[in-house]
Motif scaffolding. Structure first.
Motif, PDB file in Angstrom:
ATOM      1  N   MET A 219       0.862  -1.190   0.000  1.00 42.37           N
ATOM      2  CA  MET A 219       0.000   0.000   0.000  1.00 42.37           C
ATOM      3  C   MET A 219       0.896   1.237   0.000  1.00 42.37           C
ATOM      4  O   MET A 219       0.856   2.079   0.896  1.00 42.37           O
ATOM      5  CB  MET A 219      -0.928  -0.016   1.225  1.00 42.37           C
ATOM      6  CG  MET A 219      -1.732  -1.289   1.379  1.00 42.37           C
ATOM      7  SD  MET A 219      -2.683  -1.730  -0.093  1.00 42.37           S
ATOM      8  CE  MET A 219      -3.823  -0.388  -0.175  1.00 42.37           C
ATOM      9  N   HIS A 220       1.703   1.366  -1.025  1.00 47.78           N
ATOM     10  CA  HIS A 220       2.770   2.374  -0.998  1.00 47.78           C
ATOM     11  C   HIS A 220       2.272   3.778  -1.323  1.00 47.78           C
ATOM     12  O   HIS A 220       3.040   4.732  -1.241  1.00 47.78           O
ATOM     13  CB  HIS A 220       3.916   1.966  -1.933  1.00 47.78           C
ATOM     14  CG  HIS A 220       3.592   2.099  -3.383  1.00 47.78           C
ATOM     15  ND1 HIS A 220       4.289   2.906  -4.227  1.00 47.78           N
ATOM     16  CD2 HIS A 220       2.627   1.518  -4.118  1.00 47.78           C
ATOM     17  CE1 HIS A 220       3.767   2.811  -5.440  1.00 47.78           C
ATOM     18  NE2 HIS A 220       2.776   1.982  -5.399  1.00 47.78           N
ATOM     19  N   HIS A 221       0.999   3.907  -1.667  1.00 46.48           N
ATOM     20  CA  HIS A 221       0.437   5.246  -1.876  1.00 46.48           C
ATOM     21  C   HIS A 221      -0.111   5.823  -0.572  1.00 46.48           C
ATOM     22  O   HIS A 221      -0.800   6.842  -0.580  1.00 46.48           O
ATOM     23  CB  HIS A 221      -0.677   5.200  -2.929  1.00 46.48           C
ATOM     24  CG  HIS A 221      -0.163   4.961  -4.319  1.00 46.48           C
ATOM     25  ND1 HIS A 221       0.266   5.979  -5.144  1.00 46.48           N
ATOM     26  CD2 HIS A 221       0.005   3.825  -5.025  1.00 46.48           C
ATOM     27  CE1 HIS A 221       0.651   5.479  -6.307  1.00 46.48           C
ATOM     28  NE2 HIS A 221       0.513   4.175  -6.261  1.00 46.48           N
ATOM     29  N   LEU A 222       0.220   5.166   0.509  1.00 53.45           N
ATOM     30  CA  LEU A 222      -0.314   5.574   1.817  1.00 53.45           C
ATOM     31  C   LEU A 222       0.019   7.025   2.162  1.00 53.45           C
ATOM     32  O   LEU A 222      -0.786   7.728   2.770  1.00 53.45           O
ATOM     33  CB  LEU A 222       0.259   4.632   2.882  1.00 53.45           C
ATOM     34  CG  LEU A 222      -0.111   4.896   4.327  1.00 53.45           C
ATOM     35  CD1 LEU A 222      -1.611   4.741   4.547  1.00 53.45           C
ATOM     36  CD2 LEU A 222       0.649   3.935   5.249  1.00 53.45           C
ATOM     37  N   ARG A 223       1.186   7.495   1.770  1.00 52.44           N
ATOM     38  CA  ARG A 223       1.604   8.857   2.169  1.00 52.44           C
ATOM     39  C   ARG A 223       0.639   9.906   1.664  1.00 52.44           C
ATOM     40  O   ARG A 223       0.509  10.978   2.247  1.00 52.44           O
ATOM     41  CB  ARG A 223       3.002   9.161   1.637  1.00 52.44           C
ATOM     42  CG  ARG A 223       4.091   8.382   2.351  1.00 52.44           C
ATOM     43  CD  ARG A 223       5.457   8.819   1.926  1.00 52.44           C
ATOM     44  NE  ARG A 223       5.915   9.992   2.661  1.00 52.44           N
ATOM     45  CZ  ARG A 223       7.111  10.559   2.494  1.00 52.44           C
ATOM     46  NH1 ARG A 223       7.943  10.078   1.604  1.00 52.44           N
ATOM     47  NH2 ARG A 223       7.451  11.606   3.194  1.00 52.44           N
ATOM     48  N   THR A 224      -0.004   9.599   0.544  1.00 51.58           N
ATOM     49  CA  THR A 224      -0.982  10.550   0.004  1.00 51.58           C
ATOM     50  C   THR A 224      -2.415  10.084   0.270  1.00 51.58           C
ATOM     51  O   THR A 224      -3.358  10.598  -0.334  1.00 51.58           O
ATOM     52  CB  THR A 224      -0.770  10.750  -1.504  1.00 51.58           C
ATOM     53  OG1 THR A 224      -0.740   9.470  -2.149  1.00 51.58           O
ATOM     54  CG2 THR A 224       0.530  11.475  -1.781  1.00 51.58           C
ATOM     55  N   GLY A 225      -2.556   9.089   1.131  1.00 51.00           N
ATOM     56  CA  GLY A 225      -3.895   8.612   1.473  1.00 51.00           C
ATOM     57  C   GLY A 225      -4.489   7.667   0.456  1.00 51.00           C
ATOM     58  O   GLY A 225      -5.596   7.159   0.641  1.00 51.00           O
ATOM     59  N   GLY A 226      -3.781   7.437  -0.627  1.00 52.24           N
ATOM     60  CA  GLY A 226      -4.300   6.544  -1.668  1.00 52.24           C
ATOM     61  C   GLY A 226      -3.751   6.912  -3.028  1.00 52.24           C
ATOM     62  O   GLY A 226      -2.828   7.745  -3.144  1.00 52.24           O
ATOM     63  N   VAL A 227      -4.313   6.324  -4.061  1.00 45.36           N
ATOM     64  CA  VAL A 227      -3.751   6.483  -5.408  1.00 45.36           C
ATOM     65  C   VAL A 227      -4.210   7.773  -6.093  1.00 45.36           C
ATOM     66  O   VAL A 227      -3.751   8.094  -7.190  1.00 45.36           O
ATOM     67  CB  VAL A 227      -4.082   5.261  -6.298  1.00 45.36           C
ATOM     68  CG1 VAL A 227      -3.369   4.028  -5.782  1.00 45.36           C
ATOM     69  CG2 VAL A 227      -5.589   5.012  -6.370  1.00 45.36           C
ATOM     70  N   GLN A 228      -5.096   8.506  -5.429  1.00 40.91           N
ATOM     71  CA  GLN A 228      -5.466   9.847  -5.887  1.00 40.91           C
ATOM     72  C   GLN A 228      -5.945   9.886  -7.343  1.00 40.91           C
ATOM     73  O   GLN A 228      -5.357  10.553  -8.197  1.00 40.91           O
ATOM     74  CB  GLN A 228      -4.280  10.806  -5.695  1.00 40.91           C
ATOM     75  CG  GLN A 228      -3.843  10.983  -4.241  1.00 40.91           C
ATOM     76  CD  GLN A 228      -4.923  11.651  -3.382  1.00 40.91           C
ATOM     77  OE1 GLN A 228      -5.587  12.575  -3.833  1.00 40.91           O
ATOM     78  NE2 GLN A 228      -5.114  11.156  -2.180  1.00 40.91           N
TER      79      GLN A 228
END
Lengths: 373, 274
Positions: A329-338
């Motif tokens: 879940m590496h898009h976690l820093r932005t809360g998701g895949v945006q």
């Protein structure tokens, strides 16, 4: 008197011999669709046969499997596993509100339902938490056969008295002969019931969605679907493929468990951690197949998302951190895949190409016209 | 003439005896043929700073100050060759020369190649990290776990050379964040790498490791060769890796994969034991 006795003995022997010789089951070979795995999860002690599958189909749809005959309290696999919903009960089920089934006792199941699609290729573990897996030290928790026994006995499902079930089916004229043909003995056992139902379930194969036909070169995806396909398959897009497969894994699941970032506090005692005791598996659950997603709402182990749109919104901007969140879940820093609204729509369009309508109307998977008397 | 027939008789007797005893002892003559040579057992070991790799534990640090833990590590090794002097080598063909390793699955740590290797002294082993262009063929692995290494067609197809999943943090971060250190075929973009329409070509990122450490192959003996991956080298040996430089991962960032692969050339070591 002696003559009559001799004749009786001879007749008995002949009958027994006939029974032995009638056990000639017809082997059934799974037809492996293009690019599907060659590795099948079929236990050595339960080879698939036409007769076993036929019996399994009857049992799957027979409400007497609960050991009861009163119409109000009969329960079969098909009570909850409904073909038109890819074998989940469906979010609009009149009895199981919101798609959450419960057993004869009224106690709801621990988790919502998983679709029964292509389970013969699951070699890593069944159920949301992967508790039923080959190699399990608990030898009664290794395969589909074991799930049948589990389902028959737990209060969240059939809560059957297995002795009563055996006696009931033994007394039905139509069944002992079917068991004889399938397993070489007309004595009905729970073990053979499990084997037969497991054989039937292993035939539930879906491989004819629009995406399958696209991969076979038979149809073209439209521009929205193609864009969604790219989003699905790229790390900088939706990044769905690492857990859910794709062109290189047509099951559309790895059949592995992940903590996908839904929660930061975990209270469910039946997550994957309950199986592995590895703290990195806290809050982890099976990545379900995305095939026939259109029919299998609600989504996630606790049914929290009612629509595909809600699921896409979650992965786009709803991820939350926890110590055990999957590193995928590496898009976690932005809360998701945006994803933008247009990208979300395109991703959904692609997901709907995984719809295999032929699966949900295939007569071979449906209720038999008549159950054995 | 008589001497010739005597020779034939003796030769036939010996041949039949060999066949008979071979079959009696081993079941097939073919096995004896292989046993006339030596065999190699590759063993794969994963270290970090000289110690056994520990998973899921935030105890590692890059030279750029990133703390990290490794959660998963899976990779392909292929194209094994054992080299003698004077440019002679033997290509390992067992399992089509490809081996998959999951650093958390001990059953993948040992690879006994069935190729019979002629006895002698060899000076090195070489292998390809990942899969070369000829072997990196989409859909060749339909079954897990290798299947789950597939690399999307739109990004070049074939398979991940390596999946190293980790979590990291620096001094300004409260919680460790996921990072996917995934390597495979790279893409050349004419513009934004989030737009796959701008892909104008693909780049093979596999590389060859040659490890010089002389070893001997003896008749009927198993030579154990230990291949060690030193994890920390992936992040520090040539290009100091800072995870914050790649917020979107590196599958679609050829520069990131290039830097990683340059580091990877220093990540392997060989040790032979007999």
């Amino acid at each position: 008197m002696m003559f009559v006795l001799m004749i009786t003995i001879l007749s008995s022997c002949k009958k027994k011999e006939d029974q032995t010789t009638t056990y000639t089951p017809t082997p059934y070979a799974i037809q492996i669709p293009l690019r599907f795995p060659s590795l099948l999860n079929i236990p050595k002690d339960n080879p698939m046969t036409q007769e076993g599958i036929e019996l399994g189909r009857y049992l799957f749809y027979d409400g007497r499997l609960s050991g009861r005959t009163d119409p109000d309290s009969m329960m079969s696999c098909s009570t909850c596993h409904i073909q038109s919903n890819s074998f989940v009960c469906g979010i609009d089920h009149p009895k199981f509100k919101g798609g959450h089934p419960f057993g004869i006792t009224g106690i709801p199941t621990s988790h919502y339902m998983l679709p029964m699609i292509n389970l013969v290729w699951n070699t890593t573990g069944y159920l949301w938490n992967g508790a039923i897996y080959p190699g399990n030290p608990d030898i009664q928790s290794r395969n589909l056969e074991d799930i049948v026994r589990l389902v028959m006995t737990i209060p969240q499902e059939m809560y059957a008295d297995t002795n009563r079930v055996k006696i009931l089916f033994q007394q039905l004229n139509g069944y002992p002969g079917l068991f004889q043909k399938a397993f070489g003995s007309d004595v009905i056992t729970i073990k053979n019931m499990g084997k037969a139902i497991a054989q039937f379930v292993r035939t539930l194969i879906s491989a004819n969605s629009k995406f399958d036909r696209f991969m076979r070169g038979e149809v073209q995806l439209n521009s929205e679907e193609l864009d969604g396909y790219v989003l699905f398959m790229t790390e900088q897009g939706g990044d769905c493929f690492h857990c859910h497969g794709g062109d290189g894994n047509p099951l559309f699941t790895t059949n592995l468990c992940y903590n996908n970032g839904k929660d930061s506090v975990f209270t469910d005692p039946l997550d994957h951690y309950s199986v592995t005791k590895n703290s990195m598996d806290i809050g982890a659950y099976k990545a379900p197949t995305l095939r026939n997603l259109a029919f299998t709402a609600p989504y996630m182990h606790d049914g929290r998302f009612k629509t595909i749109d809600e699921v896409i919104d979650f992965y786009s901007s709803g991820l939350v951190w926890s110590p055990s969140i999957s590193p995928l879940m590496h898009h976690l820093r932005t809360g998701g895949v945006q994803l933008t609204p247009i990208k979300k729509a395109h991703l959904k369009a692609f997901l709907l190409t995984l719809t295999d309508s032929s699966f949900v109307i295939n007569p071979a998977f449906g209720r038999p016209a008549k159950l054995p008397d | 003439m008589n001497r010739f027939f005597s020779f034939v008789k003796v030769a036939s007797f010996i041949l039949l005896s060999v066949v008979f005893f071979s079959c009696h002892k081993n079941g097939t003559v073919e096995e004896i043929t292989i046993k006339k040579n030596g065999n190699i057992l590759f063993q794969f070991t994963h270290l970090n700073n000289g110690n056994e790799l520990l998973f899921d534990t935030m105890i590692y640090r890059t030279s750029t100050g990133n703390q990290y833990m490794i959660n998963d590590l899976q990779y392909f090794i292929s194209g094994f060759q054992v080299h003698r002097a004077k440019d002679k080598w033997i290509q390992i063909v067992s399992d089509k020369g490809i081996h998959y390793i999951d650093a958390q699955d001990k059953s993948t740590f040992l690879w006994k190649v069935t190729d019979g290797i002629p006895p002698g002294v060899y000076d090195s082993v070489s292998f390809i990290f990942g899969l070369d262009a000829a072997n990196n063929i989409s859909f060749r692995f339909p079954d897990p776990p290798e299947r789950d290494m597939f690399w999307p067609e739109i990004l070049g197809g074939g398979y991940h050379y390596m999946k190293m999943n980790l979590k990291w943090k620096n001094n300004s971060m409260t919680d460790p964040m996921p990072f996917m250190f995934h390597l495979g075929i790279g893409q050349m973009y004419n513009g934004d790498s989030t737009n796959t329409d701008s892909i104008i070509g693909y780049i093979q990122n596999y590389f060859t490791i040659k490890s010089f450490s002389p070893f001997a192959i003896k008749d009927n003996q198993l030579t154990r060769i230990n291949l060690i991956m030193n994890i920390e080298k992936w992040f520090d040996s040539q290009n100091a890796f800072n995870f914050s430089d790649y917020p979107m991962g590196i599958m679609q960032n050829q520069l990131g994969m290039y830097r990683a692969c340059m580091n990877g050339r220093k990540a392997f070591a060989m040790k032979n034991e007999q």
